[in-house]
Design a protein around this motif. Structure first.
Motif, short mmCIF file in Angstrom:
data_model
loop_
_atom_site.label_atom_id
_atom_site.label_comp_id
_atom_site.label_asym_id
_atom_site.label_seq_id
_atom_site.Cartn_x
_atom_site.Cartn_y
_atom_site.Cartn_z
N ALA A 126 0.84 -1.20 0.00
CA ALA A 126 0.00 0.00 0.00
C ALA A 126 0.88 1.25 0.00
CB ALA A 126 -0.92 -0.01 1.22
N HIS A 127 0.90 1.94 -1.14
CA HIS A 127 1.62 3.21 -1.25
C HIS A 127 0.59 4.32 -1.39
CE1 HIS A 127 5.50 1.32 -1.60
NE2 HIS A 127 5.14 0.65 -2.68
N SER A 128 0.79 5.41 -0.66
CA SER A 128 -0.17 6.51 -0.70
C SER A 128 -0.33 7.06 -2.12
CB SER A 128 0.26 7.62 0.25
OG SER A 128 1.53 8.11 -0.09
N PHE A 171 -3.46 0.03 -4.60
CA PHE A 171 -2.73 -0.94 -3.80
C PHE A 171 -2.31 -2.14 -4.63
CE2 PHE A 171 -5.42 0.32 0.15
CZ PHE A 171 -4.68 1.48 0.30
N LEU A 188 -9.89 7.08 1.48
CA LEU A 188 -9.87 5.78 0.83
C LEU A 188 -10.72 5.86 -0.42
CD1 LEU A 188 -9.02 2.71 1.12
CD2 LEU A 188 -11.33 2.37 1.97
N SER A 214 -7.28 2.49 -3.06
CA SER A 214 -6.11 3.34 -2.83
C SER A 214 -6.41 4.24 -1.64
CB SER A 214 -5.76 4.17 -4.07
OG SER A 214 -6.79 5.11 -4.33
N TYR A 215 -5.35 4.78 -1.06
CA TYR A 215 -5.48 5.66 0.10
C TYR A 215 -4.55 6.84 -0.09
CZ TYR A 215 -6.13 6.93 5.01
OH TYR A 215 -6.45 7.59 6.18
N ALA A 272 0.13 8.62 3.68
CA ALA A 272 1.01 7.61 4.27
C ALA A 272 0.77 7.58 5.78
CB ALA A 272 2.46 7.92 3.96
N THR A 278 -0.96 4.52 9.07
CA THR A 278 -1.61 3.24 9.33
C THR A 278 -3.12 3.47 9.34
OG1 THR A 278 0.27 2.41 10.57
CG2 THR A 278 -1.84 1.33 10.96
N ILE A 312 -3.60 -1.79 7.66
CA ILE A 312 -2.50 -1.72 6.71
C ILE A 312 -1.64 -0.49 6.99
CG2 ILE A 312 -3.61 -3.01 4.85
CD1 ILE A 312 -4.27 -0.34 3.54
N VAL A 346 0.17 2.22 5.20
CA VAL A 346 0.31 2.87 3.90
C VAL A 346 1.61 3.67 3.94
CG1 VAL A 346 -0.73 4.44 2.22
CG2 VAL A 346 -2.19 2.99 3.67
N THR A 347 2.49 3.42 3.00
CA THR A 347 3.79 4.07 2.97
C THR A 347 3.86 5.05 1.80
OG1 THR A 347 4.73 2.29 1.64
CG2 THR A 347 4.92 2.08 4.04
#
Length: 127
Positions: A15-17, A21, A55, A73-74, A77, A79, A96, A98-99
């Motif tokens: 999961a990348h901002s 995903f 989200l 997707s989110y 970055a 949690t 998750i 998200v980084t």
């Protein structure tokens, strides 16, 4: 078979901002014995139950008891807990981390210039 709960058959893997995903979730409609319930068609939604980002998720319809997301997707970055729900069915969630996206989105705003061996650049690069 009586619907009892949603189960995560496949979890979100990466999961990348700001990006869709990797390893999108797949959910199963299951009865009390854990058997997939194929006779019911329903919509499954995803929502963020905490966090300050947004989200993005298109609800999906079950096919043969399976709901496969393709566009989660989110925006930030951090949690976040992603909850999956369907009418009349116990929900399930996944926490998750998200980084930030990898560096392939970096761009050079100002290129280095005036380089002399062993000395700092006359114009420092800006990324």
């Amino acid at each position: 078979a009586t619907l009892v709960f949603l189960a995560l058959a496949e979890k979100i893997q990466v999961a990348h901002s700001g990006r869709v995903f990797g390893g999108q979730p797949v959910l199963r409609l299951q009865d009390a014995t854990g058997s997939v319930v194929t006779s019911v068609v329903t919509n499954v939604t995803a929502s963020a139950s905490n966090g300050t980002g947004i989200l993005t998720a298109t609800p999906v319809t079950t096919i043969s008891g399976i709901a496969t997301f393709t566009d989660l997707s989110y925006s930030k970055a951090e949690t976040v807990t992603v909850a999956f729900a369907a009418p009349g069915v116990s929900s399930v969630a996944q926490v998750i981390a998200v980084t930030p996206p990898p560096g392939d989105l970096l761009a050079i705003a100002t290129a280095a210039a005036s380089a002399t061996g062993g000395l700092p650049f006359g114009t420092q690069p800006v990324v």
